[in-house]
Design a protein around this motif. Structure first.
Motif, PDB file in Angstrom:
ATOM      1  N   VAL A   1     -68.875 -56.252-107.038  1.00 29.60           N
ATOM      2  CA  VAL A   1     -69.992 -56.515-107.922  1.00 29.60           C
ATOM      3  C   VAL A   1     -69.963 -55.908-109.407  1.00 29.60           C
ATOM      4  O   VAL A   1     -69.341 -54.859-109.685  1.00 29.60           O
ATOM      5  CB  VAL A   1     -71.225 -55.027-107.021  1.00 29.60           C
ATOM      6  CG1 VAL A   1     -72.856 -54.377-107.844  1.00 29.60           C
ATOM      7  CG2 VAL A   1     -71.540 -55.686-105.959  1.00 29.60           C
ATOM      8  N   SER A   2     -70.279 -56.636-110.169  1.00 28.81           N
ATOM      9  CA  SER A   2     -70.025 -56.157-111.061  1.00 28.81           C
ATOM     10  C   SER A   2     -71.242 -55.765-112.555  1.00 28.81           C
ATOM     11  O   SER A   2     -72.540 -56.647-112.413  1.00 28.81           O
ATOM     12  CB  SER A   2     -69.197 -56.965-112.431  1.00 28.81           C
ATOM     13  OG  SER A   2     -69.356 -58.217-112.028  1.00 28.81           O
ATOM     14  N   ASP A   3     -71.342 -54.862-113.551  1.00 29.70           N
ATOM     15  CA  ASP A   3     -73.019 -54.866-114.248  1.00 29.70           C
ATOM     16  C   ASP A   3     -72.424 -56.633-115.570  1.00 29.70           C
ATOM     17  O   ASP A   3     -71.870 -57.451-115.273  1.00 29.70           O
ATOM     18  CB  ASP A   3     -73.379 -53.933-114.686  1.00 29.70           C
ATOM     19  CG  ASP A   3     -72.104 -53.746-115.817  1.00 29.70           C
ATOM     20  OD1 ASP A   3     -72.149 -52.186-116.103  1.00 29.70           O
ATOM     21  OD2 ASP A   3     -70.988 -54.680-116.534  1.00 29.70           O
ATOM     22  N   LEU A   4     -73.919 -56.434-116.173  1.00 27.78           N
ATOM     23  CA  LEU A   4     -74.043 -57.758-117.427  1.00 27.78           C
ATOM     24  C   LEU A   4     -72.657 -57.332-118.481  1.00 27.78           C
ATOM     25  O   LEU A   4     -72.475 -58.773-118.834  1.00 27.78           O
ATOM     26  CB  LEU A   4     -74.999 -57.305-117.958  1.00 27.78           C
ATOM     27  CG  LEU A   4     -76.890 -57.571-117.385  1.00 27.78           C
ATOM     28  CD1 LEU A   4     -77.475 -57.168-117.945  1.00 27.78           C
ATOM     29  CD2 LEU A   4     -76.639 -59.471-116.530  1.00 27.78           C
ATOM     30  N   SER A   5     -72.068 -56.428-118.633  1.00 27.75           N
ATOM     31  CA  SER A   5     -71.213 -56.727-119.779  1.00 27.75           C
ATOM     32  C   SER A   5     -69.590 -56.750-118.586  1.00 27.75           C
ATOM     33  O   SER A   5     -68.514 -56.737-119.419  1.00 27.75           O
ATOM     34  CB  SER A   5     -70.365 -54.932-120.165  1.00 27.75           C
ATOM     35  OG  SER A   5     -70.474 -53.639-118.378  1.00 27.75           O
ATOM     36  N   GLY A   6     -69.735 -56.942-117.499  1.00 27.55           N
ATOM     37  CA  GLY A   6     -68.646 -57.261-116.774  1.00 27.55           C
ATOM     38  C   GLY A   6     -67.708 -56.109-115.843  1.00 27.55           C
ATOM     39  O   GLY A   6     -66.662 -56.190-115.198  1.00 27.55           O
ATOM     40  N   ARG A   7     -68.007 -54.929-116.223  1.00 31.46           N
ATOM     41  CA  ARG A   7     -67.850 -53.730-115.344  1.00 31.46           C
ATOM     42  C   ARG A   7     -68.466 -53.559-113.707  1.00 31.46           C
ATOM     43  O   ARG A   7     -68.716 -53.883-113.354  1.00 31.46           O
ATOM     44  CB  ARG A   7     -68.660 -52.221-115.884  1.00 31.46           C
ATOM     45  CG  ARG A   7     -67.803 -51.149-115.567  1.00 31.46           C
ATOM     46  CD  ARG A   7     -68.466 -50.039-116.480  1.00 31.46           C
ATOM     47  NE  ARG A   7     -70.180 -49.689-116.744  1.00 31.46           N
ATOM     48  CZ  ARG A   7     -70.335 -48.598-116.083  1.00 31.46           C
ATOM     49  NH1 ARG A   7     -70.163 -48.484-115.030  1.00 31.46           N
ATOM     50  NH2 ARG A   7     -71.922 -49.252-115.784  1.00 31.46           N
ATOM     51  N   VAL A   8     -67.041 -53.661-113.283  1.00 34.79           N
ATOM     52  CA  VAL A   8     -66.768 -53.500-112.104  1.00 34.79           C
ATOM     53  C   VAL A   8     -67.328 -51.588-111.721  1.00 34.79           C
ATOM     54  O   VAL A   8     -66.920 -51.005-111.748  1.00 34.79           O
ATOM     55  CB  VAL A   8     -65.533 -54.035-111.212  1.00 34.79           C
ATOM     56  CG1 VAL A   8     -65.410 -53.861-109.917  1.00 34.79           C
ATOM     57  CG2 VAL A   8     -65.348 -55.290-111.885  1.00 34.79           C
ATOM     58  N   LEU A   9     -68.215 -52.384-110.565  1.00 36.98           N
ATOM     59  CA  LEU A   9     -68.750 -50.947-109.731  1.00 36.98           C
ATOM     60  C   LEU A   9     -68.388 -50.846-108.733  1.00 36.98           C
ATOM     61  O   LEU A   9     -68.744 -49.695-108.292  1.00 36.98           O
ATOM     62  CB  LEU A   9     -70.225 -50.559-109.744  1.00 36.98           C
ATOM     63  CG  LEU A   9     -70.777 -50.477-111.464  1.00 36.98           C
ATOM     64  CD1 LEU A   9     -71.200 -52.260-112.131  1.00 36.98           C
ATOM     65  CD2 LEU A   9     -72.485 -50.368-111.174  1.00 36.98           C
ATOM     66  N   PHE A  10     -67.905 -52.281-107.788  1.00 35.16           N
ATOM     67  CA  PHE A  10     -67.783 -52.131-106.340  1.00 35.16           C
ATOM     68  C   PHE A  10     -67.050 -53.173-105.873  1.00 35.16           C
ATOM     69  O   PHE A  10     -66.738 -54.178-106.887  1.00 35.16           O
ATOM     70  CB  PHE A  10     -69.078 -52.271-105.771  1.00 35.16           C
ATOM     71  CG  PHE A  10     -69.185 -51.879-104.191  1.00 35.16           C
ATOM     72  CD1 PHE A  10     -68.791 -53.011-103.555  1.00 35.16           C
ATOM     73  CD2 PHE A  10     -69.041 -50.718-102.904  1.00 35.16           C
ATOM     74  CE1 PHE A  10     -68.283 -53.102-102.320  1.00 35.16           C
ATOM     75  CE2 PHE A  10     -68.528 -50.923-101.827  1.00 35.16           C
ATOM     76  CZ  PHE A  10     -68.657 -52.181-101.035  1.00 35.16           C
ATOM     77  N   ARG A  11     -65.883 -52.098-105.478  1.00 36.97           N
ATOM     78  CA  ARG A  11     -64.760 -53.733-105.143  1.00 36.97           C
ATOM     79  C   ARG A  11     -64.464 -53.252-103.714  1.00 36.97           C
ATOM     80  O   ARG A  11     -64.363 -52.303-103.313  1.00 36.97           O
ATOM     81  CB  ARG A  11     -63.752 -54.183-106.025  1.00 36.97           C
ATOM     82  CG  ARG A  11     -62.504 -55.406-105.396  1.00 36.97           C
ATOM     83  CD  ARG A  11     -61.386 -54.979-106.722  1.00 36.97           C
ATOM     84  NE  ARG A  11     -62.055 -54.615-107.469  1.00 36.97           N
ATOM     85  CZ  ARG A  11     -61.248 -55.797-108.576  1.00 36.97           C
ATOM     86  NH1 ARG A  11     -61.148 -57.005-108.098  1.00 36.97           N
ATOM     87  NH2 ARG A  11     -61.986 -55.853-109.649  1.00 36.97           N
ATOM     88  N   SER A  12     -64.475 -54.560-102.529  1.00 33.60           N
ATOM     89  CA  SER A  12     -63.977 -54.071-101.614  1.00 33.60           C
ATOM     90  C   SER A  12     -63.156 -55.610-100.901  1.00 33.60           C
ATOM     91  O   SER A  12     -63.488 -56.664-101.218  1.00 33.60           O
ATOM     92  CB  SER A  12     -65.037 -54.015-100.205  1.00 33.60           C
ATOM     93  OG  SER A  12     -65.033 -53.571 -99.289  1.00 33.60           O
ATOM     94  N   GLU A  13     -61.922 -55.124-100.309  1.00 33.32           N
ATOM     95  CA  GLU A  13     -60.791 -56.240 -99.675  1.00 33.32           C
ATOM     96  C   GLU A  13     -61.481 -56.277 -97.749  1.00 33.32           C
ATOM     97  O   GLU A  13     -61.190 -54.990 -97.344  1.00 33.32           O
ATOM     98  CB  GLU A  13     -59.591 -56.544-100.057  1.00 33.32           C
ATOM     99  CG  GLU A  13     -59.305 -57.608 -99.574  1.00 33.32           C
ATOM    100  CD  GLU A  13     -57.654 -57.700-100.164  1.00 33.32           C
ATOM    101  OE1 GLU A  13     -56.590 -58.232 -99.656  1.00 33.32           O
ATOM    102  OE2 GLU A  13     -57.729 -57.306-101.464  1.00 33.32           O
ATOM    103  N   MET A  14     -61.553 -57.686 -97.844  1.00 31.91           N
ATOM    104  CA  MET A  14     -61.556 -57.467 -96.309  1.00 31.91           C
ATOM    105  C   MET A  14     -60.812 -57.757 -95.244  1.00 31.91           C
ATOM    106  O   MET A  14     -60.940 -58.625 -95.152  1.00 31.91           O
ATOM    107  CB  MET A  14     -63.659 -57.949 -95.844  1.00 31.91           C
ATOM    108  CG  MET A  14     -64.571 -57.827 -96.543  1.00 31.91           C
ATOM    109  SD  MET A  14     -66.549 -58.597 -96.317  1.00 31.91           S
ATOM    110  CE  MET A  14     -66.349 -58.704 -94.115  1.00 31.91           C
ATOM    111  N   LYS A  15     -60.515 -56.853 -94.639  1.00 27.46           N
ATOM    112  CA  LYS A  15     -58.724 -57.318 -94.054  1.00 27.46           C
ATOM    113  C   LYS A  15     -59.807 -58.097 -92.624  1.00 27.46           C
ATOM    114  O   LYS A  15     -59.088 -58.444 -92.028  1.00 27.46           O
ATOM    115  CB  LYS A  15     -58.599 -55.968 -93.700  1.00 27.46           C
ATOM    116  CG  LYS A  15     -57.749 -55.242 -95.353  1.00 27.46           C
ATOM    117  CD  LYS A  15     -56.227 -56.173 -95.825  1.00 27.46           C
ATOM    118  CE  LYS A  15     -55.707 -55.457 -96.403  1.00 27.46           C
ATOM    119  NZ  LYS A  15     -55.088 -56.467 -97.541  1.00 27.46           N
ATOM    120  N   ASP A  16     -60.793 -57.617 -92.250  1.00 23.14           N
ATOM    121  CA  ASP A  16     -61.477 -57.308 -91.332  1.00 23.14           C
ATOM    122  C   ASP A  16     -62.637 -58.463 -91.026  1.00 23.14           C
ATOM    123  O   ASP A  16     -63.329 -57.627 -91.846  1.00 23.14           O
ATOM    124  CB  ASP A  16     -61.300 -56.650 -89.871  1.00 23.14           C
ATOM    125  CG  ASP A  16     -59.612 -56.129 -89.229  1.00 23.14           C
ATOM    126  OD1 ASP A  16     -59.056 -55.417 -89.271  1.00 23.14           O
ATOM    127  OD2 ASP A  16     -58.680 -57.534 -89.214  1.00 23.14           O
TER     128      ASP A  16
END
Length: 507
Positions: free
Chosen positions: A455-470
């Motif tokens: 999830v990122s805002d309009l400037s490209g700044r990432v506010l949330f990141r999650s990698e789903m192993k399962d």
């Protein structure tokens, strides 16, 4: 509208250029929902009130013309009326003479159609007799004529009630019904399927029992089919907890091997509420609507659940308890492609009302405010309602006890036109726009190892990141710390990227 948005943006203390960009994007998001607005025709009677008006249900034929069935209590009959281009035809009695059917305002016959093949499922009266069974009647000419009733429930040891209908892609009917012992105990839901277009039916298969309890024995249920997925939704009864569950079949309704709760309100009730759920399948997601009183008032709830993961969801109020609204009940949901409509009955300022939530693209969610199909003119004006969506039109029927007739109203909308990515089609965000928590739903069919959610805002700044192993069917996003604005939510799998805009409203 522009003024209000600009005022909200100023509170964020954004630079003017960025504020204007955000305003533009917000207006784009709002205009996207405006594509889903419905233009309504005037309400009309389906038939004279001498035909009664109990429990109307509606489908469309191959040409998109509506067909309506309903019951009459005086002679225990079911009638059908067809749209002829300018009005509804004179009602035709569907059940043979002397073949009495069970019908009330809150339950009765069901109808399903594929093209000009129309099926009507009926429960014969007296309902409590073991000699009264569930039958299917079939029309091959769009509801103009019907063949003889075909018995569906070969259950010599049981009683049956509450038939519900679906049709698979091959045109074969599936009938769900409640099955009880002769003393009205051990209530459960069963499904029987025809593989020859409704001429014969296979032995029924139990679809309920996944909570460990029985089912709410005076609450109707629903069945919906899409490809190999078939879902039977019903109100459960686990030591008087009356939550809603779904039995799942992944082999076209031949067997039901798993189930899930689609309503986890933990509603404790000692008696029977006589109201059940409805649902539609879109991709891998079951969208369900139902009434619950977990908050103390009768409200309509909605939930979204992954079928392949058999992982249920917690229902949320469809609009919540708004000022003037004292109760809601009898919700129905229908879809045509990405277009989805939900209708229900509610009491609003001492009047019975039929609200509708409609979107021409479910990927964008529903609008924040509902429209009204009918405002009503007294608490008894509207009893229950049904809806079907097809070919850029929304068709609504309801039982109107003020006039004693079945009422009908048609709306038109502009179908959504756009490229649909298979991954994005099954990638859900709800609610959107939001004031807080957002549920991101991912079907199992779209999951790949190390799937990323960004999830990122309009400037490209990432506010949330999650990698789903399962695999996880539903992921909750907490937006409270992000601030009001528009965000990009992406699913990333190898070189495939699917994105959706998420609107977070000012608090």
């Amino acid at each position: 509208m522009v003024h209000l948005i600009e005022k909200a943006m100023r509170k964020l203390q954004l630079p003017k250029v960025r504020m204007l960009a955000l305003v533009s994007l917000l207006l784009a998001a709002i205009s996207l929902h405006s594509q889903g607005s419905v233009t309504w025709s005037a309400p009309m009677d389906v038939a004279q009130n001498s035909y009664d008006n109990l429990h109307p249900r509606i489908v469309v034929d191959r040409a998109g013309n509506p067909l309506v069935i309903w019951g009459r209590s005086s002679d225990e009959s079911v009638f059908i009326s067809r749209w002829t281009g300018s009005a509804f035809s004179m009602p035709m009695k569907v059940n043979p003479s002397g073949f009495n059917i069970a019908t009330q305002s809150w339950m009765g016959p069901d109808i399903a159609a594929q093209g000009d093949t129309v099926f009507v499922a009926i429960k014969r009266n007296p309902e409590a007799a073991d000699t009264s069974h569930i039958f299917l009647m079939r029309s091959l000419d769009g509801g103009m004529t019907f063949g003889n009733p075909v018995r569906v429930d070969y259950i010599a040891d049981s009683l049956s009630r509450f038939p519900a209908l679906a049709v698979d892609r091959q045109g074969n009917p599936l009938v769900a019904f409640m099955k009880l012992d002769l003393n009205f105990g051990n209530a459960r839901w069963a499904v029987t399927k025809s593989n020859d277009g409704g001429t014969t039916f296979a032995p029924d298969y139990k679809a309920s029992g996944w909570s460990g309890g029985t089912v709410c024995d005076c609450c109707p249920g629903s069945i919906v089919a899409d490809g190999n997925n078939v879902c039977v939704s019903y109100r459960d009864n686990l030591n008087n907890v009356r939550d809603t569950w779904t039995g799942i079949s992944t082999d076209g309704g031949s067997s039901f091997t798993q189930g899930m709760p689609i309503d986890q309100g933990n509603w404790m009730l000692m008696n029977c509420p006589s109201t059940g759920p409805d649902g539609v399948i879109l991709g891998d997601t079951l969208h369900a609507v139902f009434m619950s009183q977990e908050s103390g008032s009768a409200l309509v709830y909605m939930s979204k659940s992954s079928i392949s993961a058999a992982q249920g969801a917690t229902g949320t109020p469809i609009i919540g308890m708004q000022s003037g609204v004292t109760s809601q009940n009898f919700p129905r949901i229908a879809s045509d492609g990405p277009a989805v409509a939900v209708v229900w009955r509610q009491n609003f300022n001492m009047n019975a009302q039929i609200p509708i939530l409609f979107t021409n693209n479910i990927q964008d969610g529903f609008p924040a405010n509902y429209d009204s199909v009918v405002a009503g003119s007294g608490m008894s004006a509207v009893v229950n309602v049904d809806v079907v969506v097809a070919n850029g039109e929304v068709h609504v029927v309801w039982q109107d006890d003020a006039s004693g007739s079945v009422k009908y109203r048609k709306g038109s909308f502009t179908p959504f036109v756009g490229r649909v990515d298979p991954l994005q089609d099954a990638f859900g965000l709800f609610p959107n726009p939001t004031l807080g928590l957002v549920q991101l739903s991912i079907p199992f069919s779209s999951y790949q190892p190390n799937l990323k959610v960004v999830v990122s805002d309009l400037s490209g700044r990432v506010l949330f990141r999650s990698e789903m192993k399962d695999y996880v069917a539903n992921l909750t996003l907490e937006t409270n710390g992000w601030g009001a604005g528009i965000y990009s939510v992406q699913l990333q799998s190898g070189d495939r990227v699917s994105s959706r805009k998420l609107v977070v409203l000012p608090r």
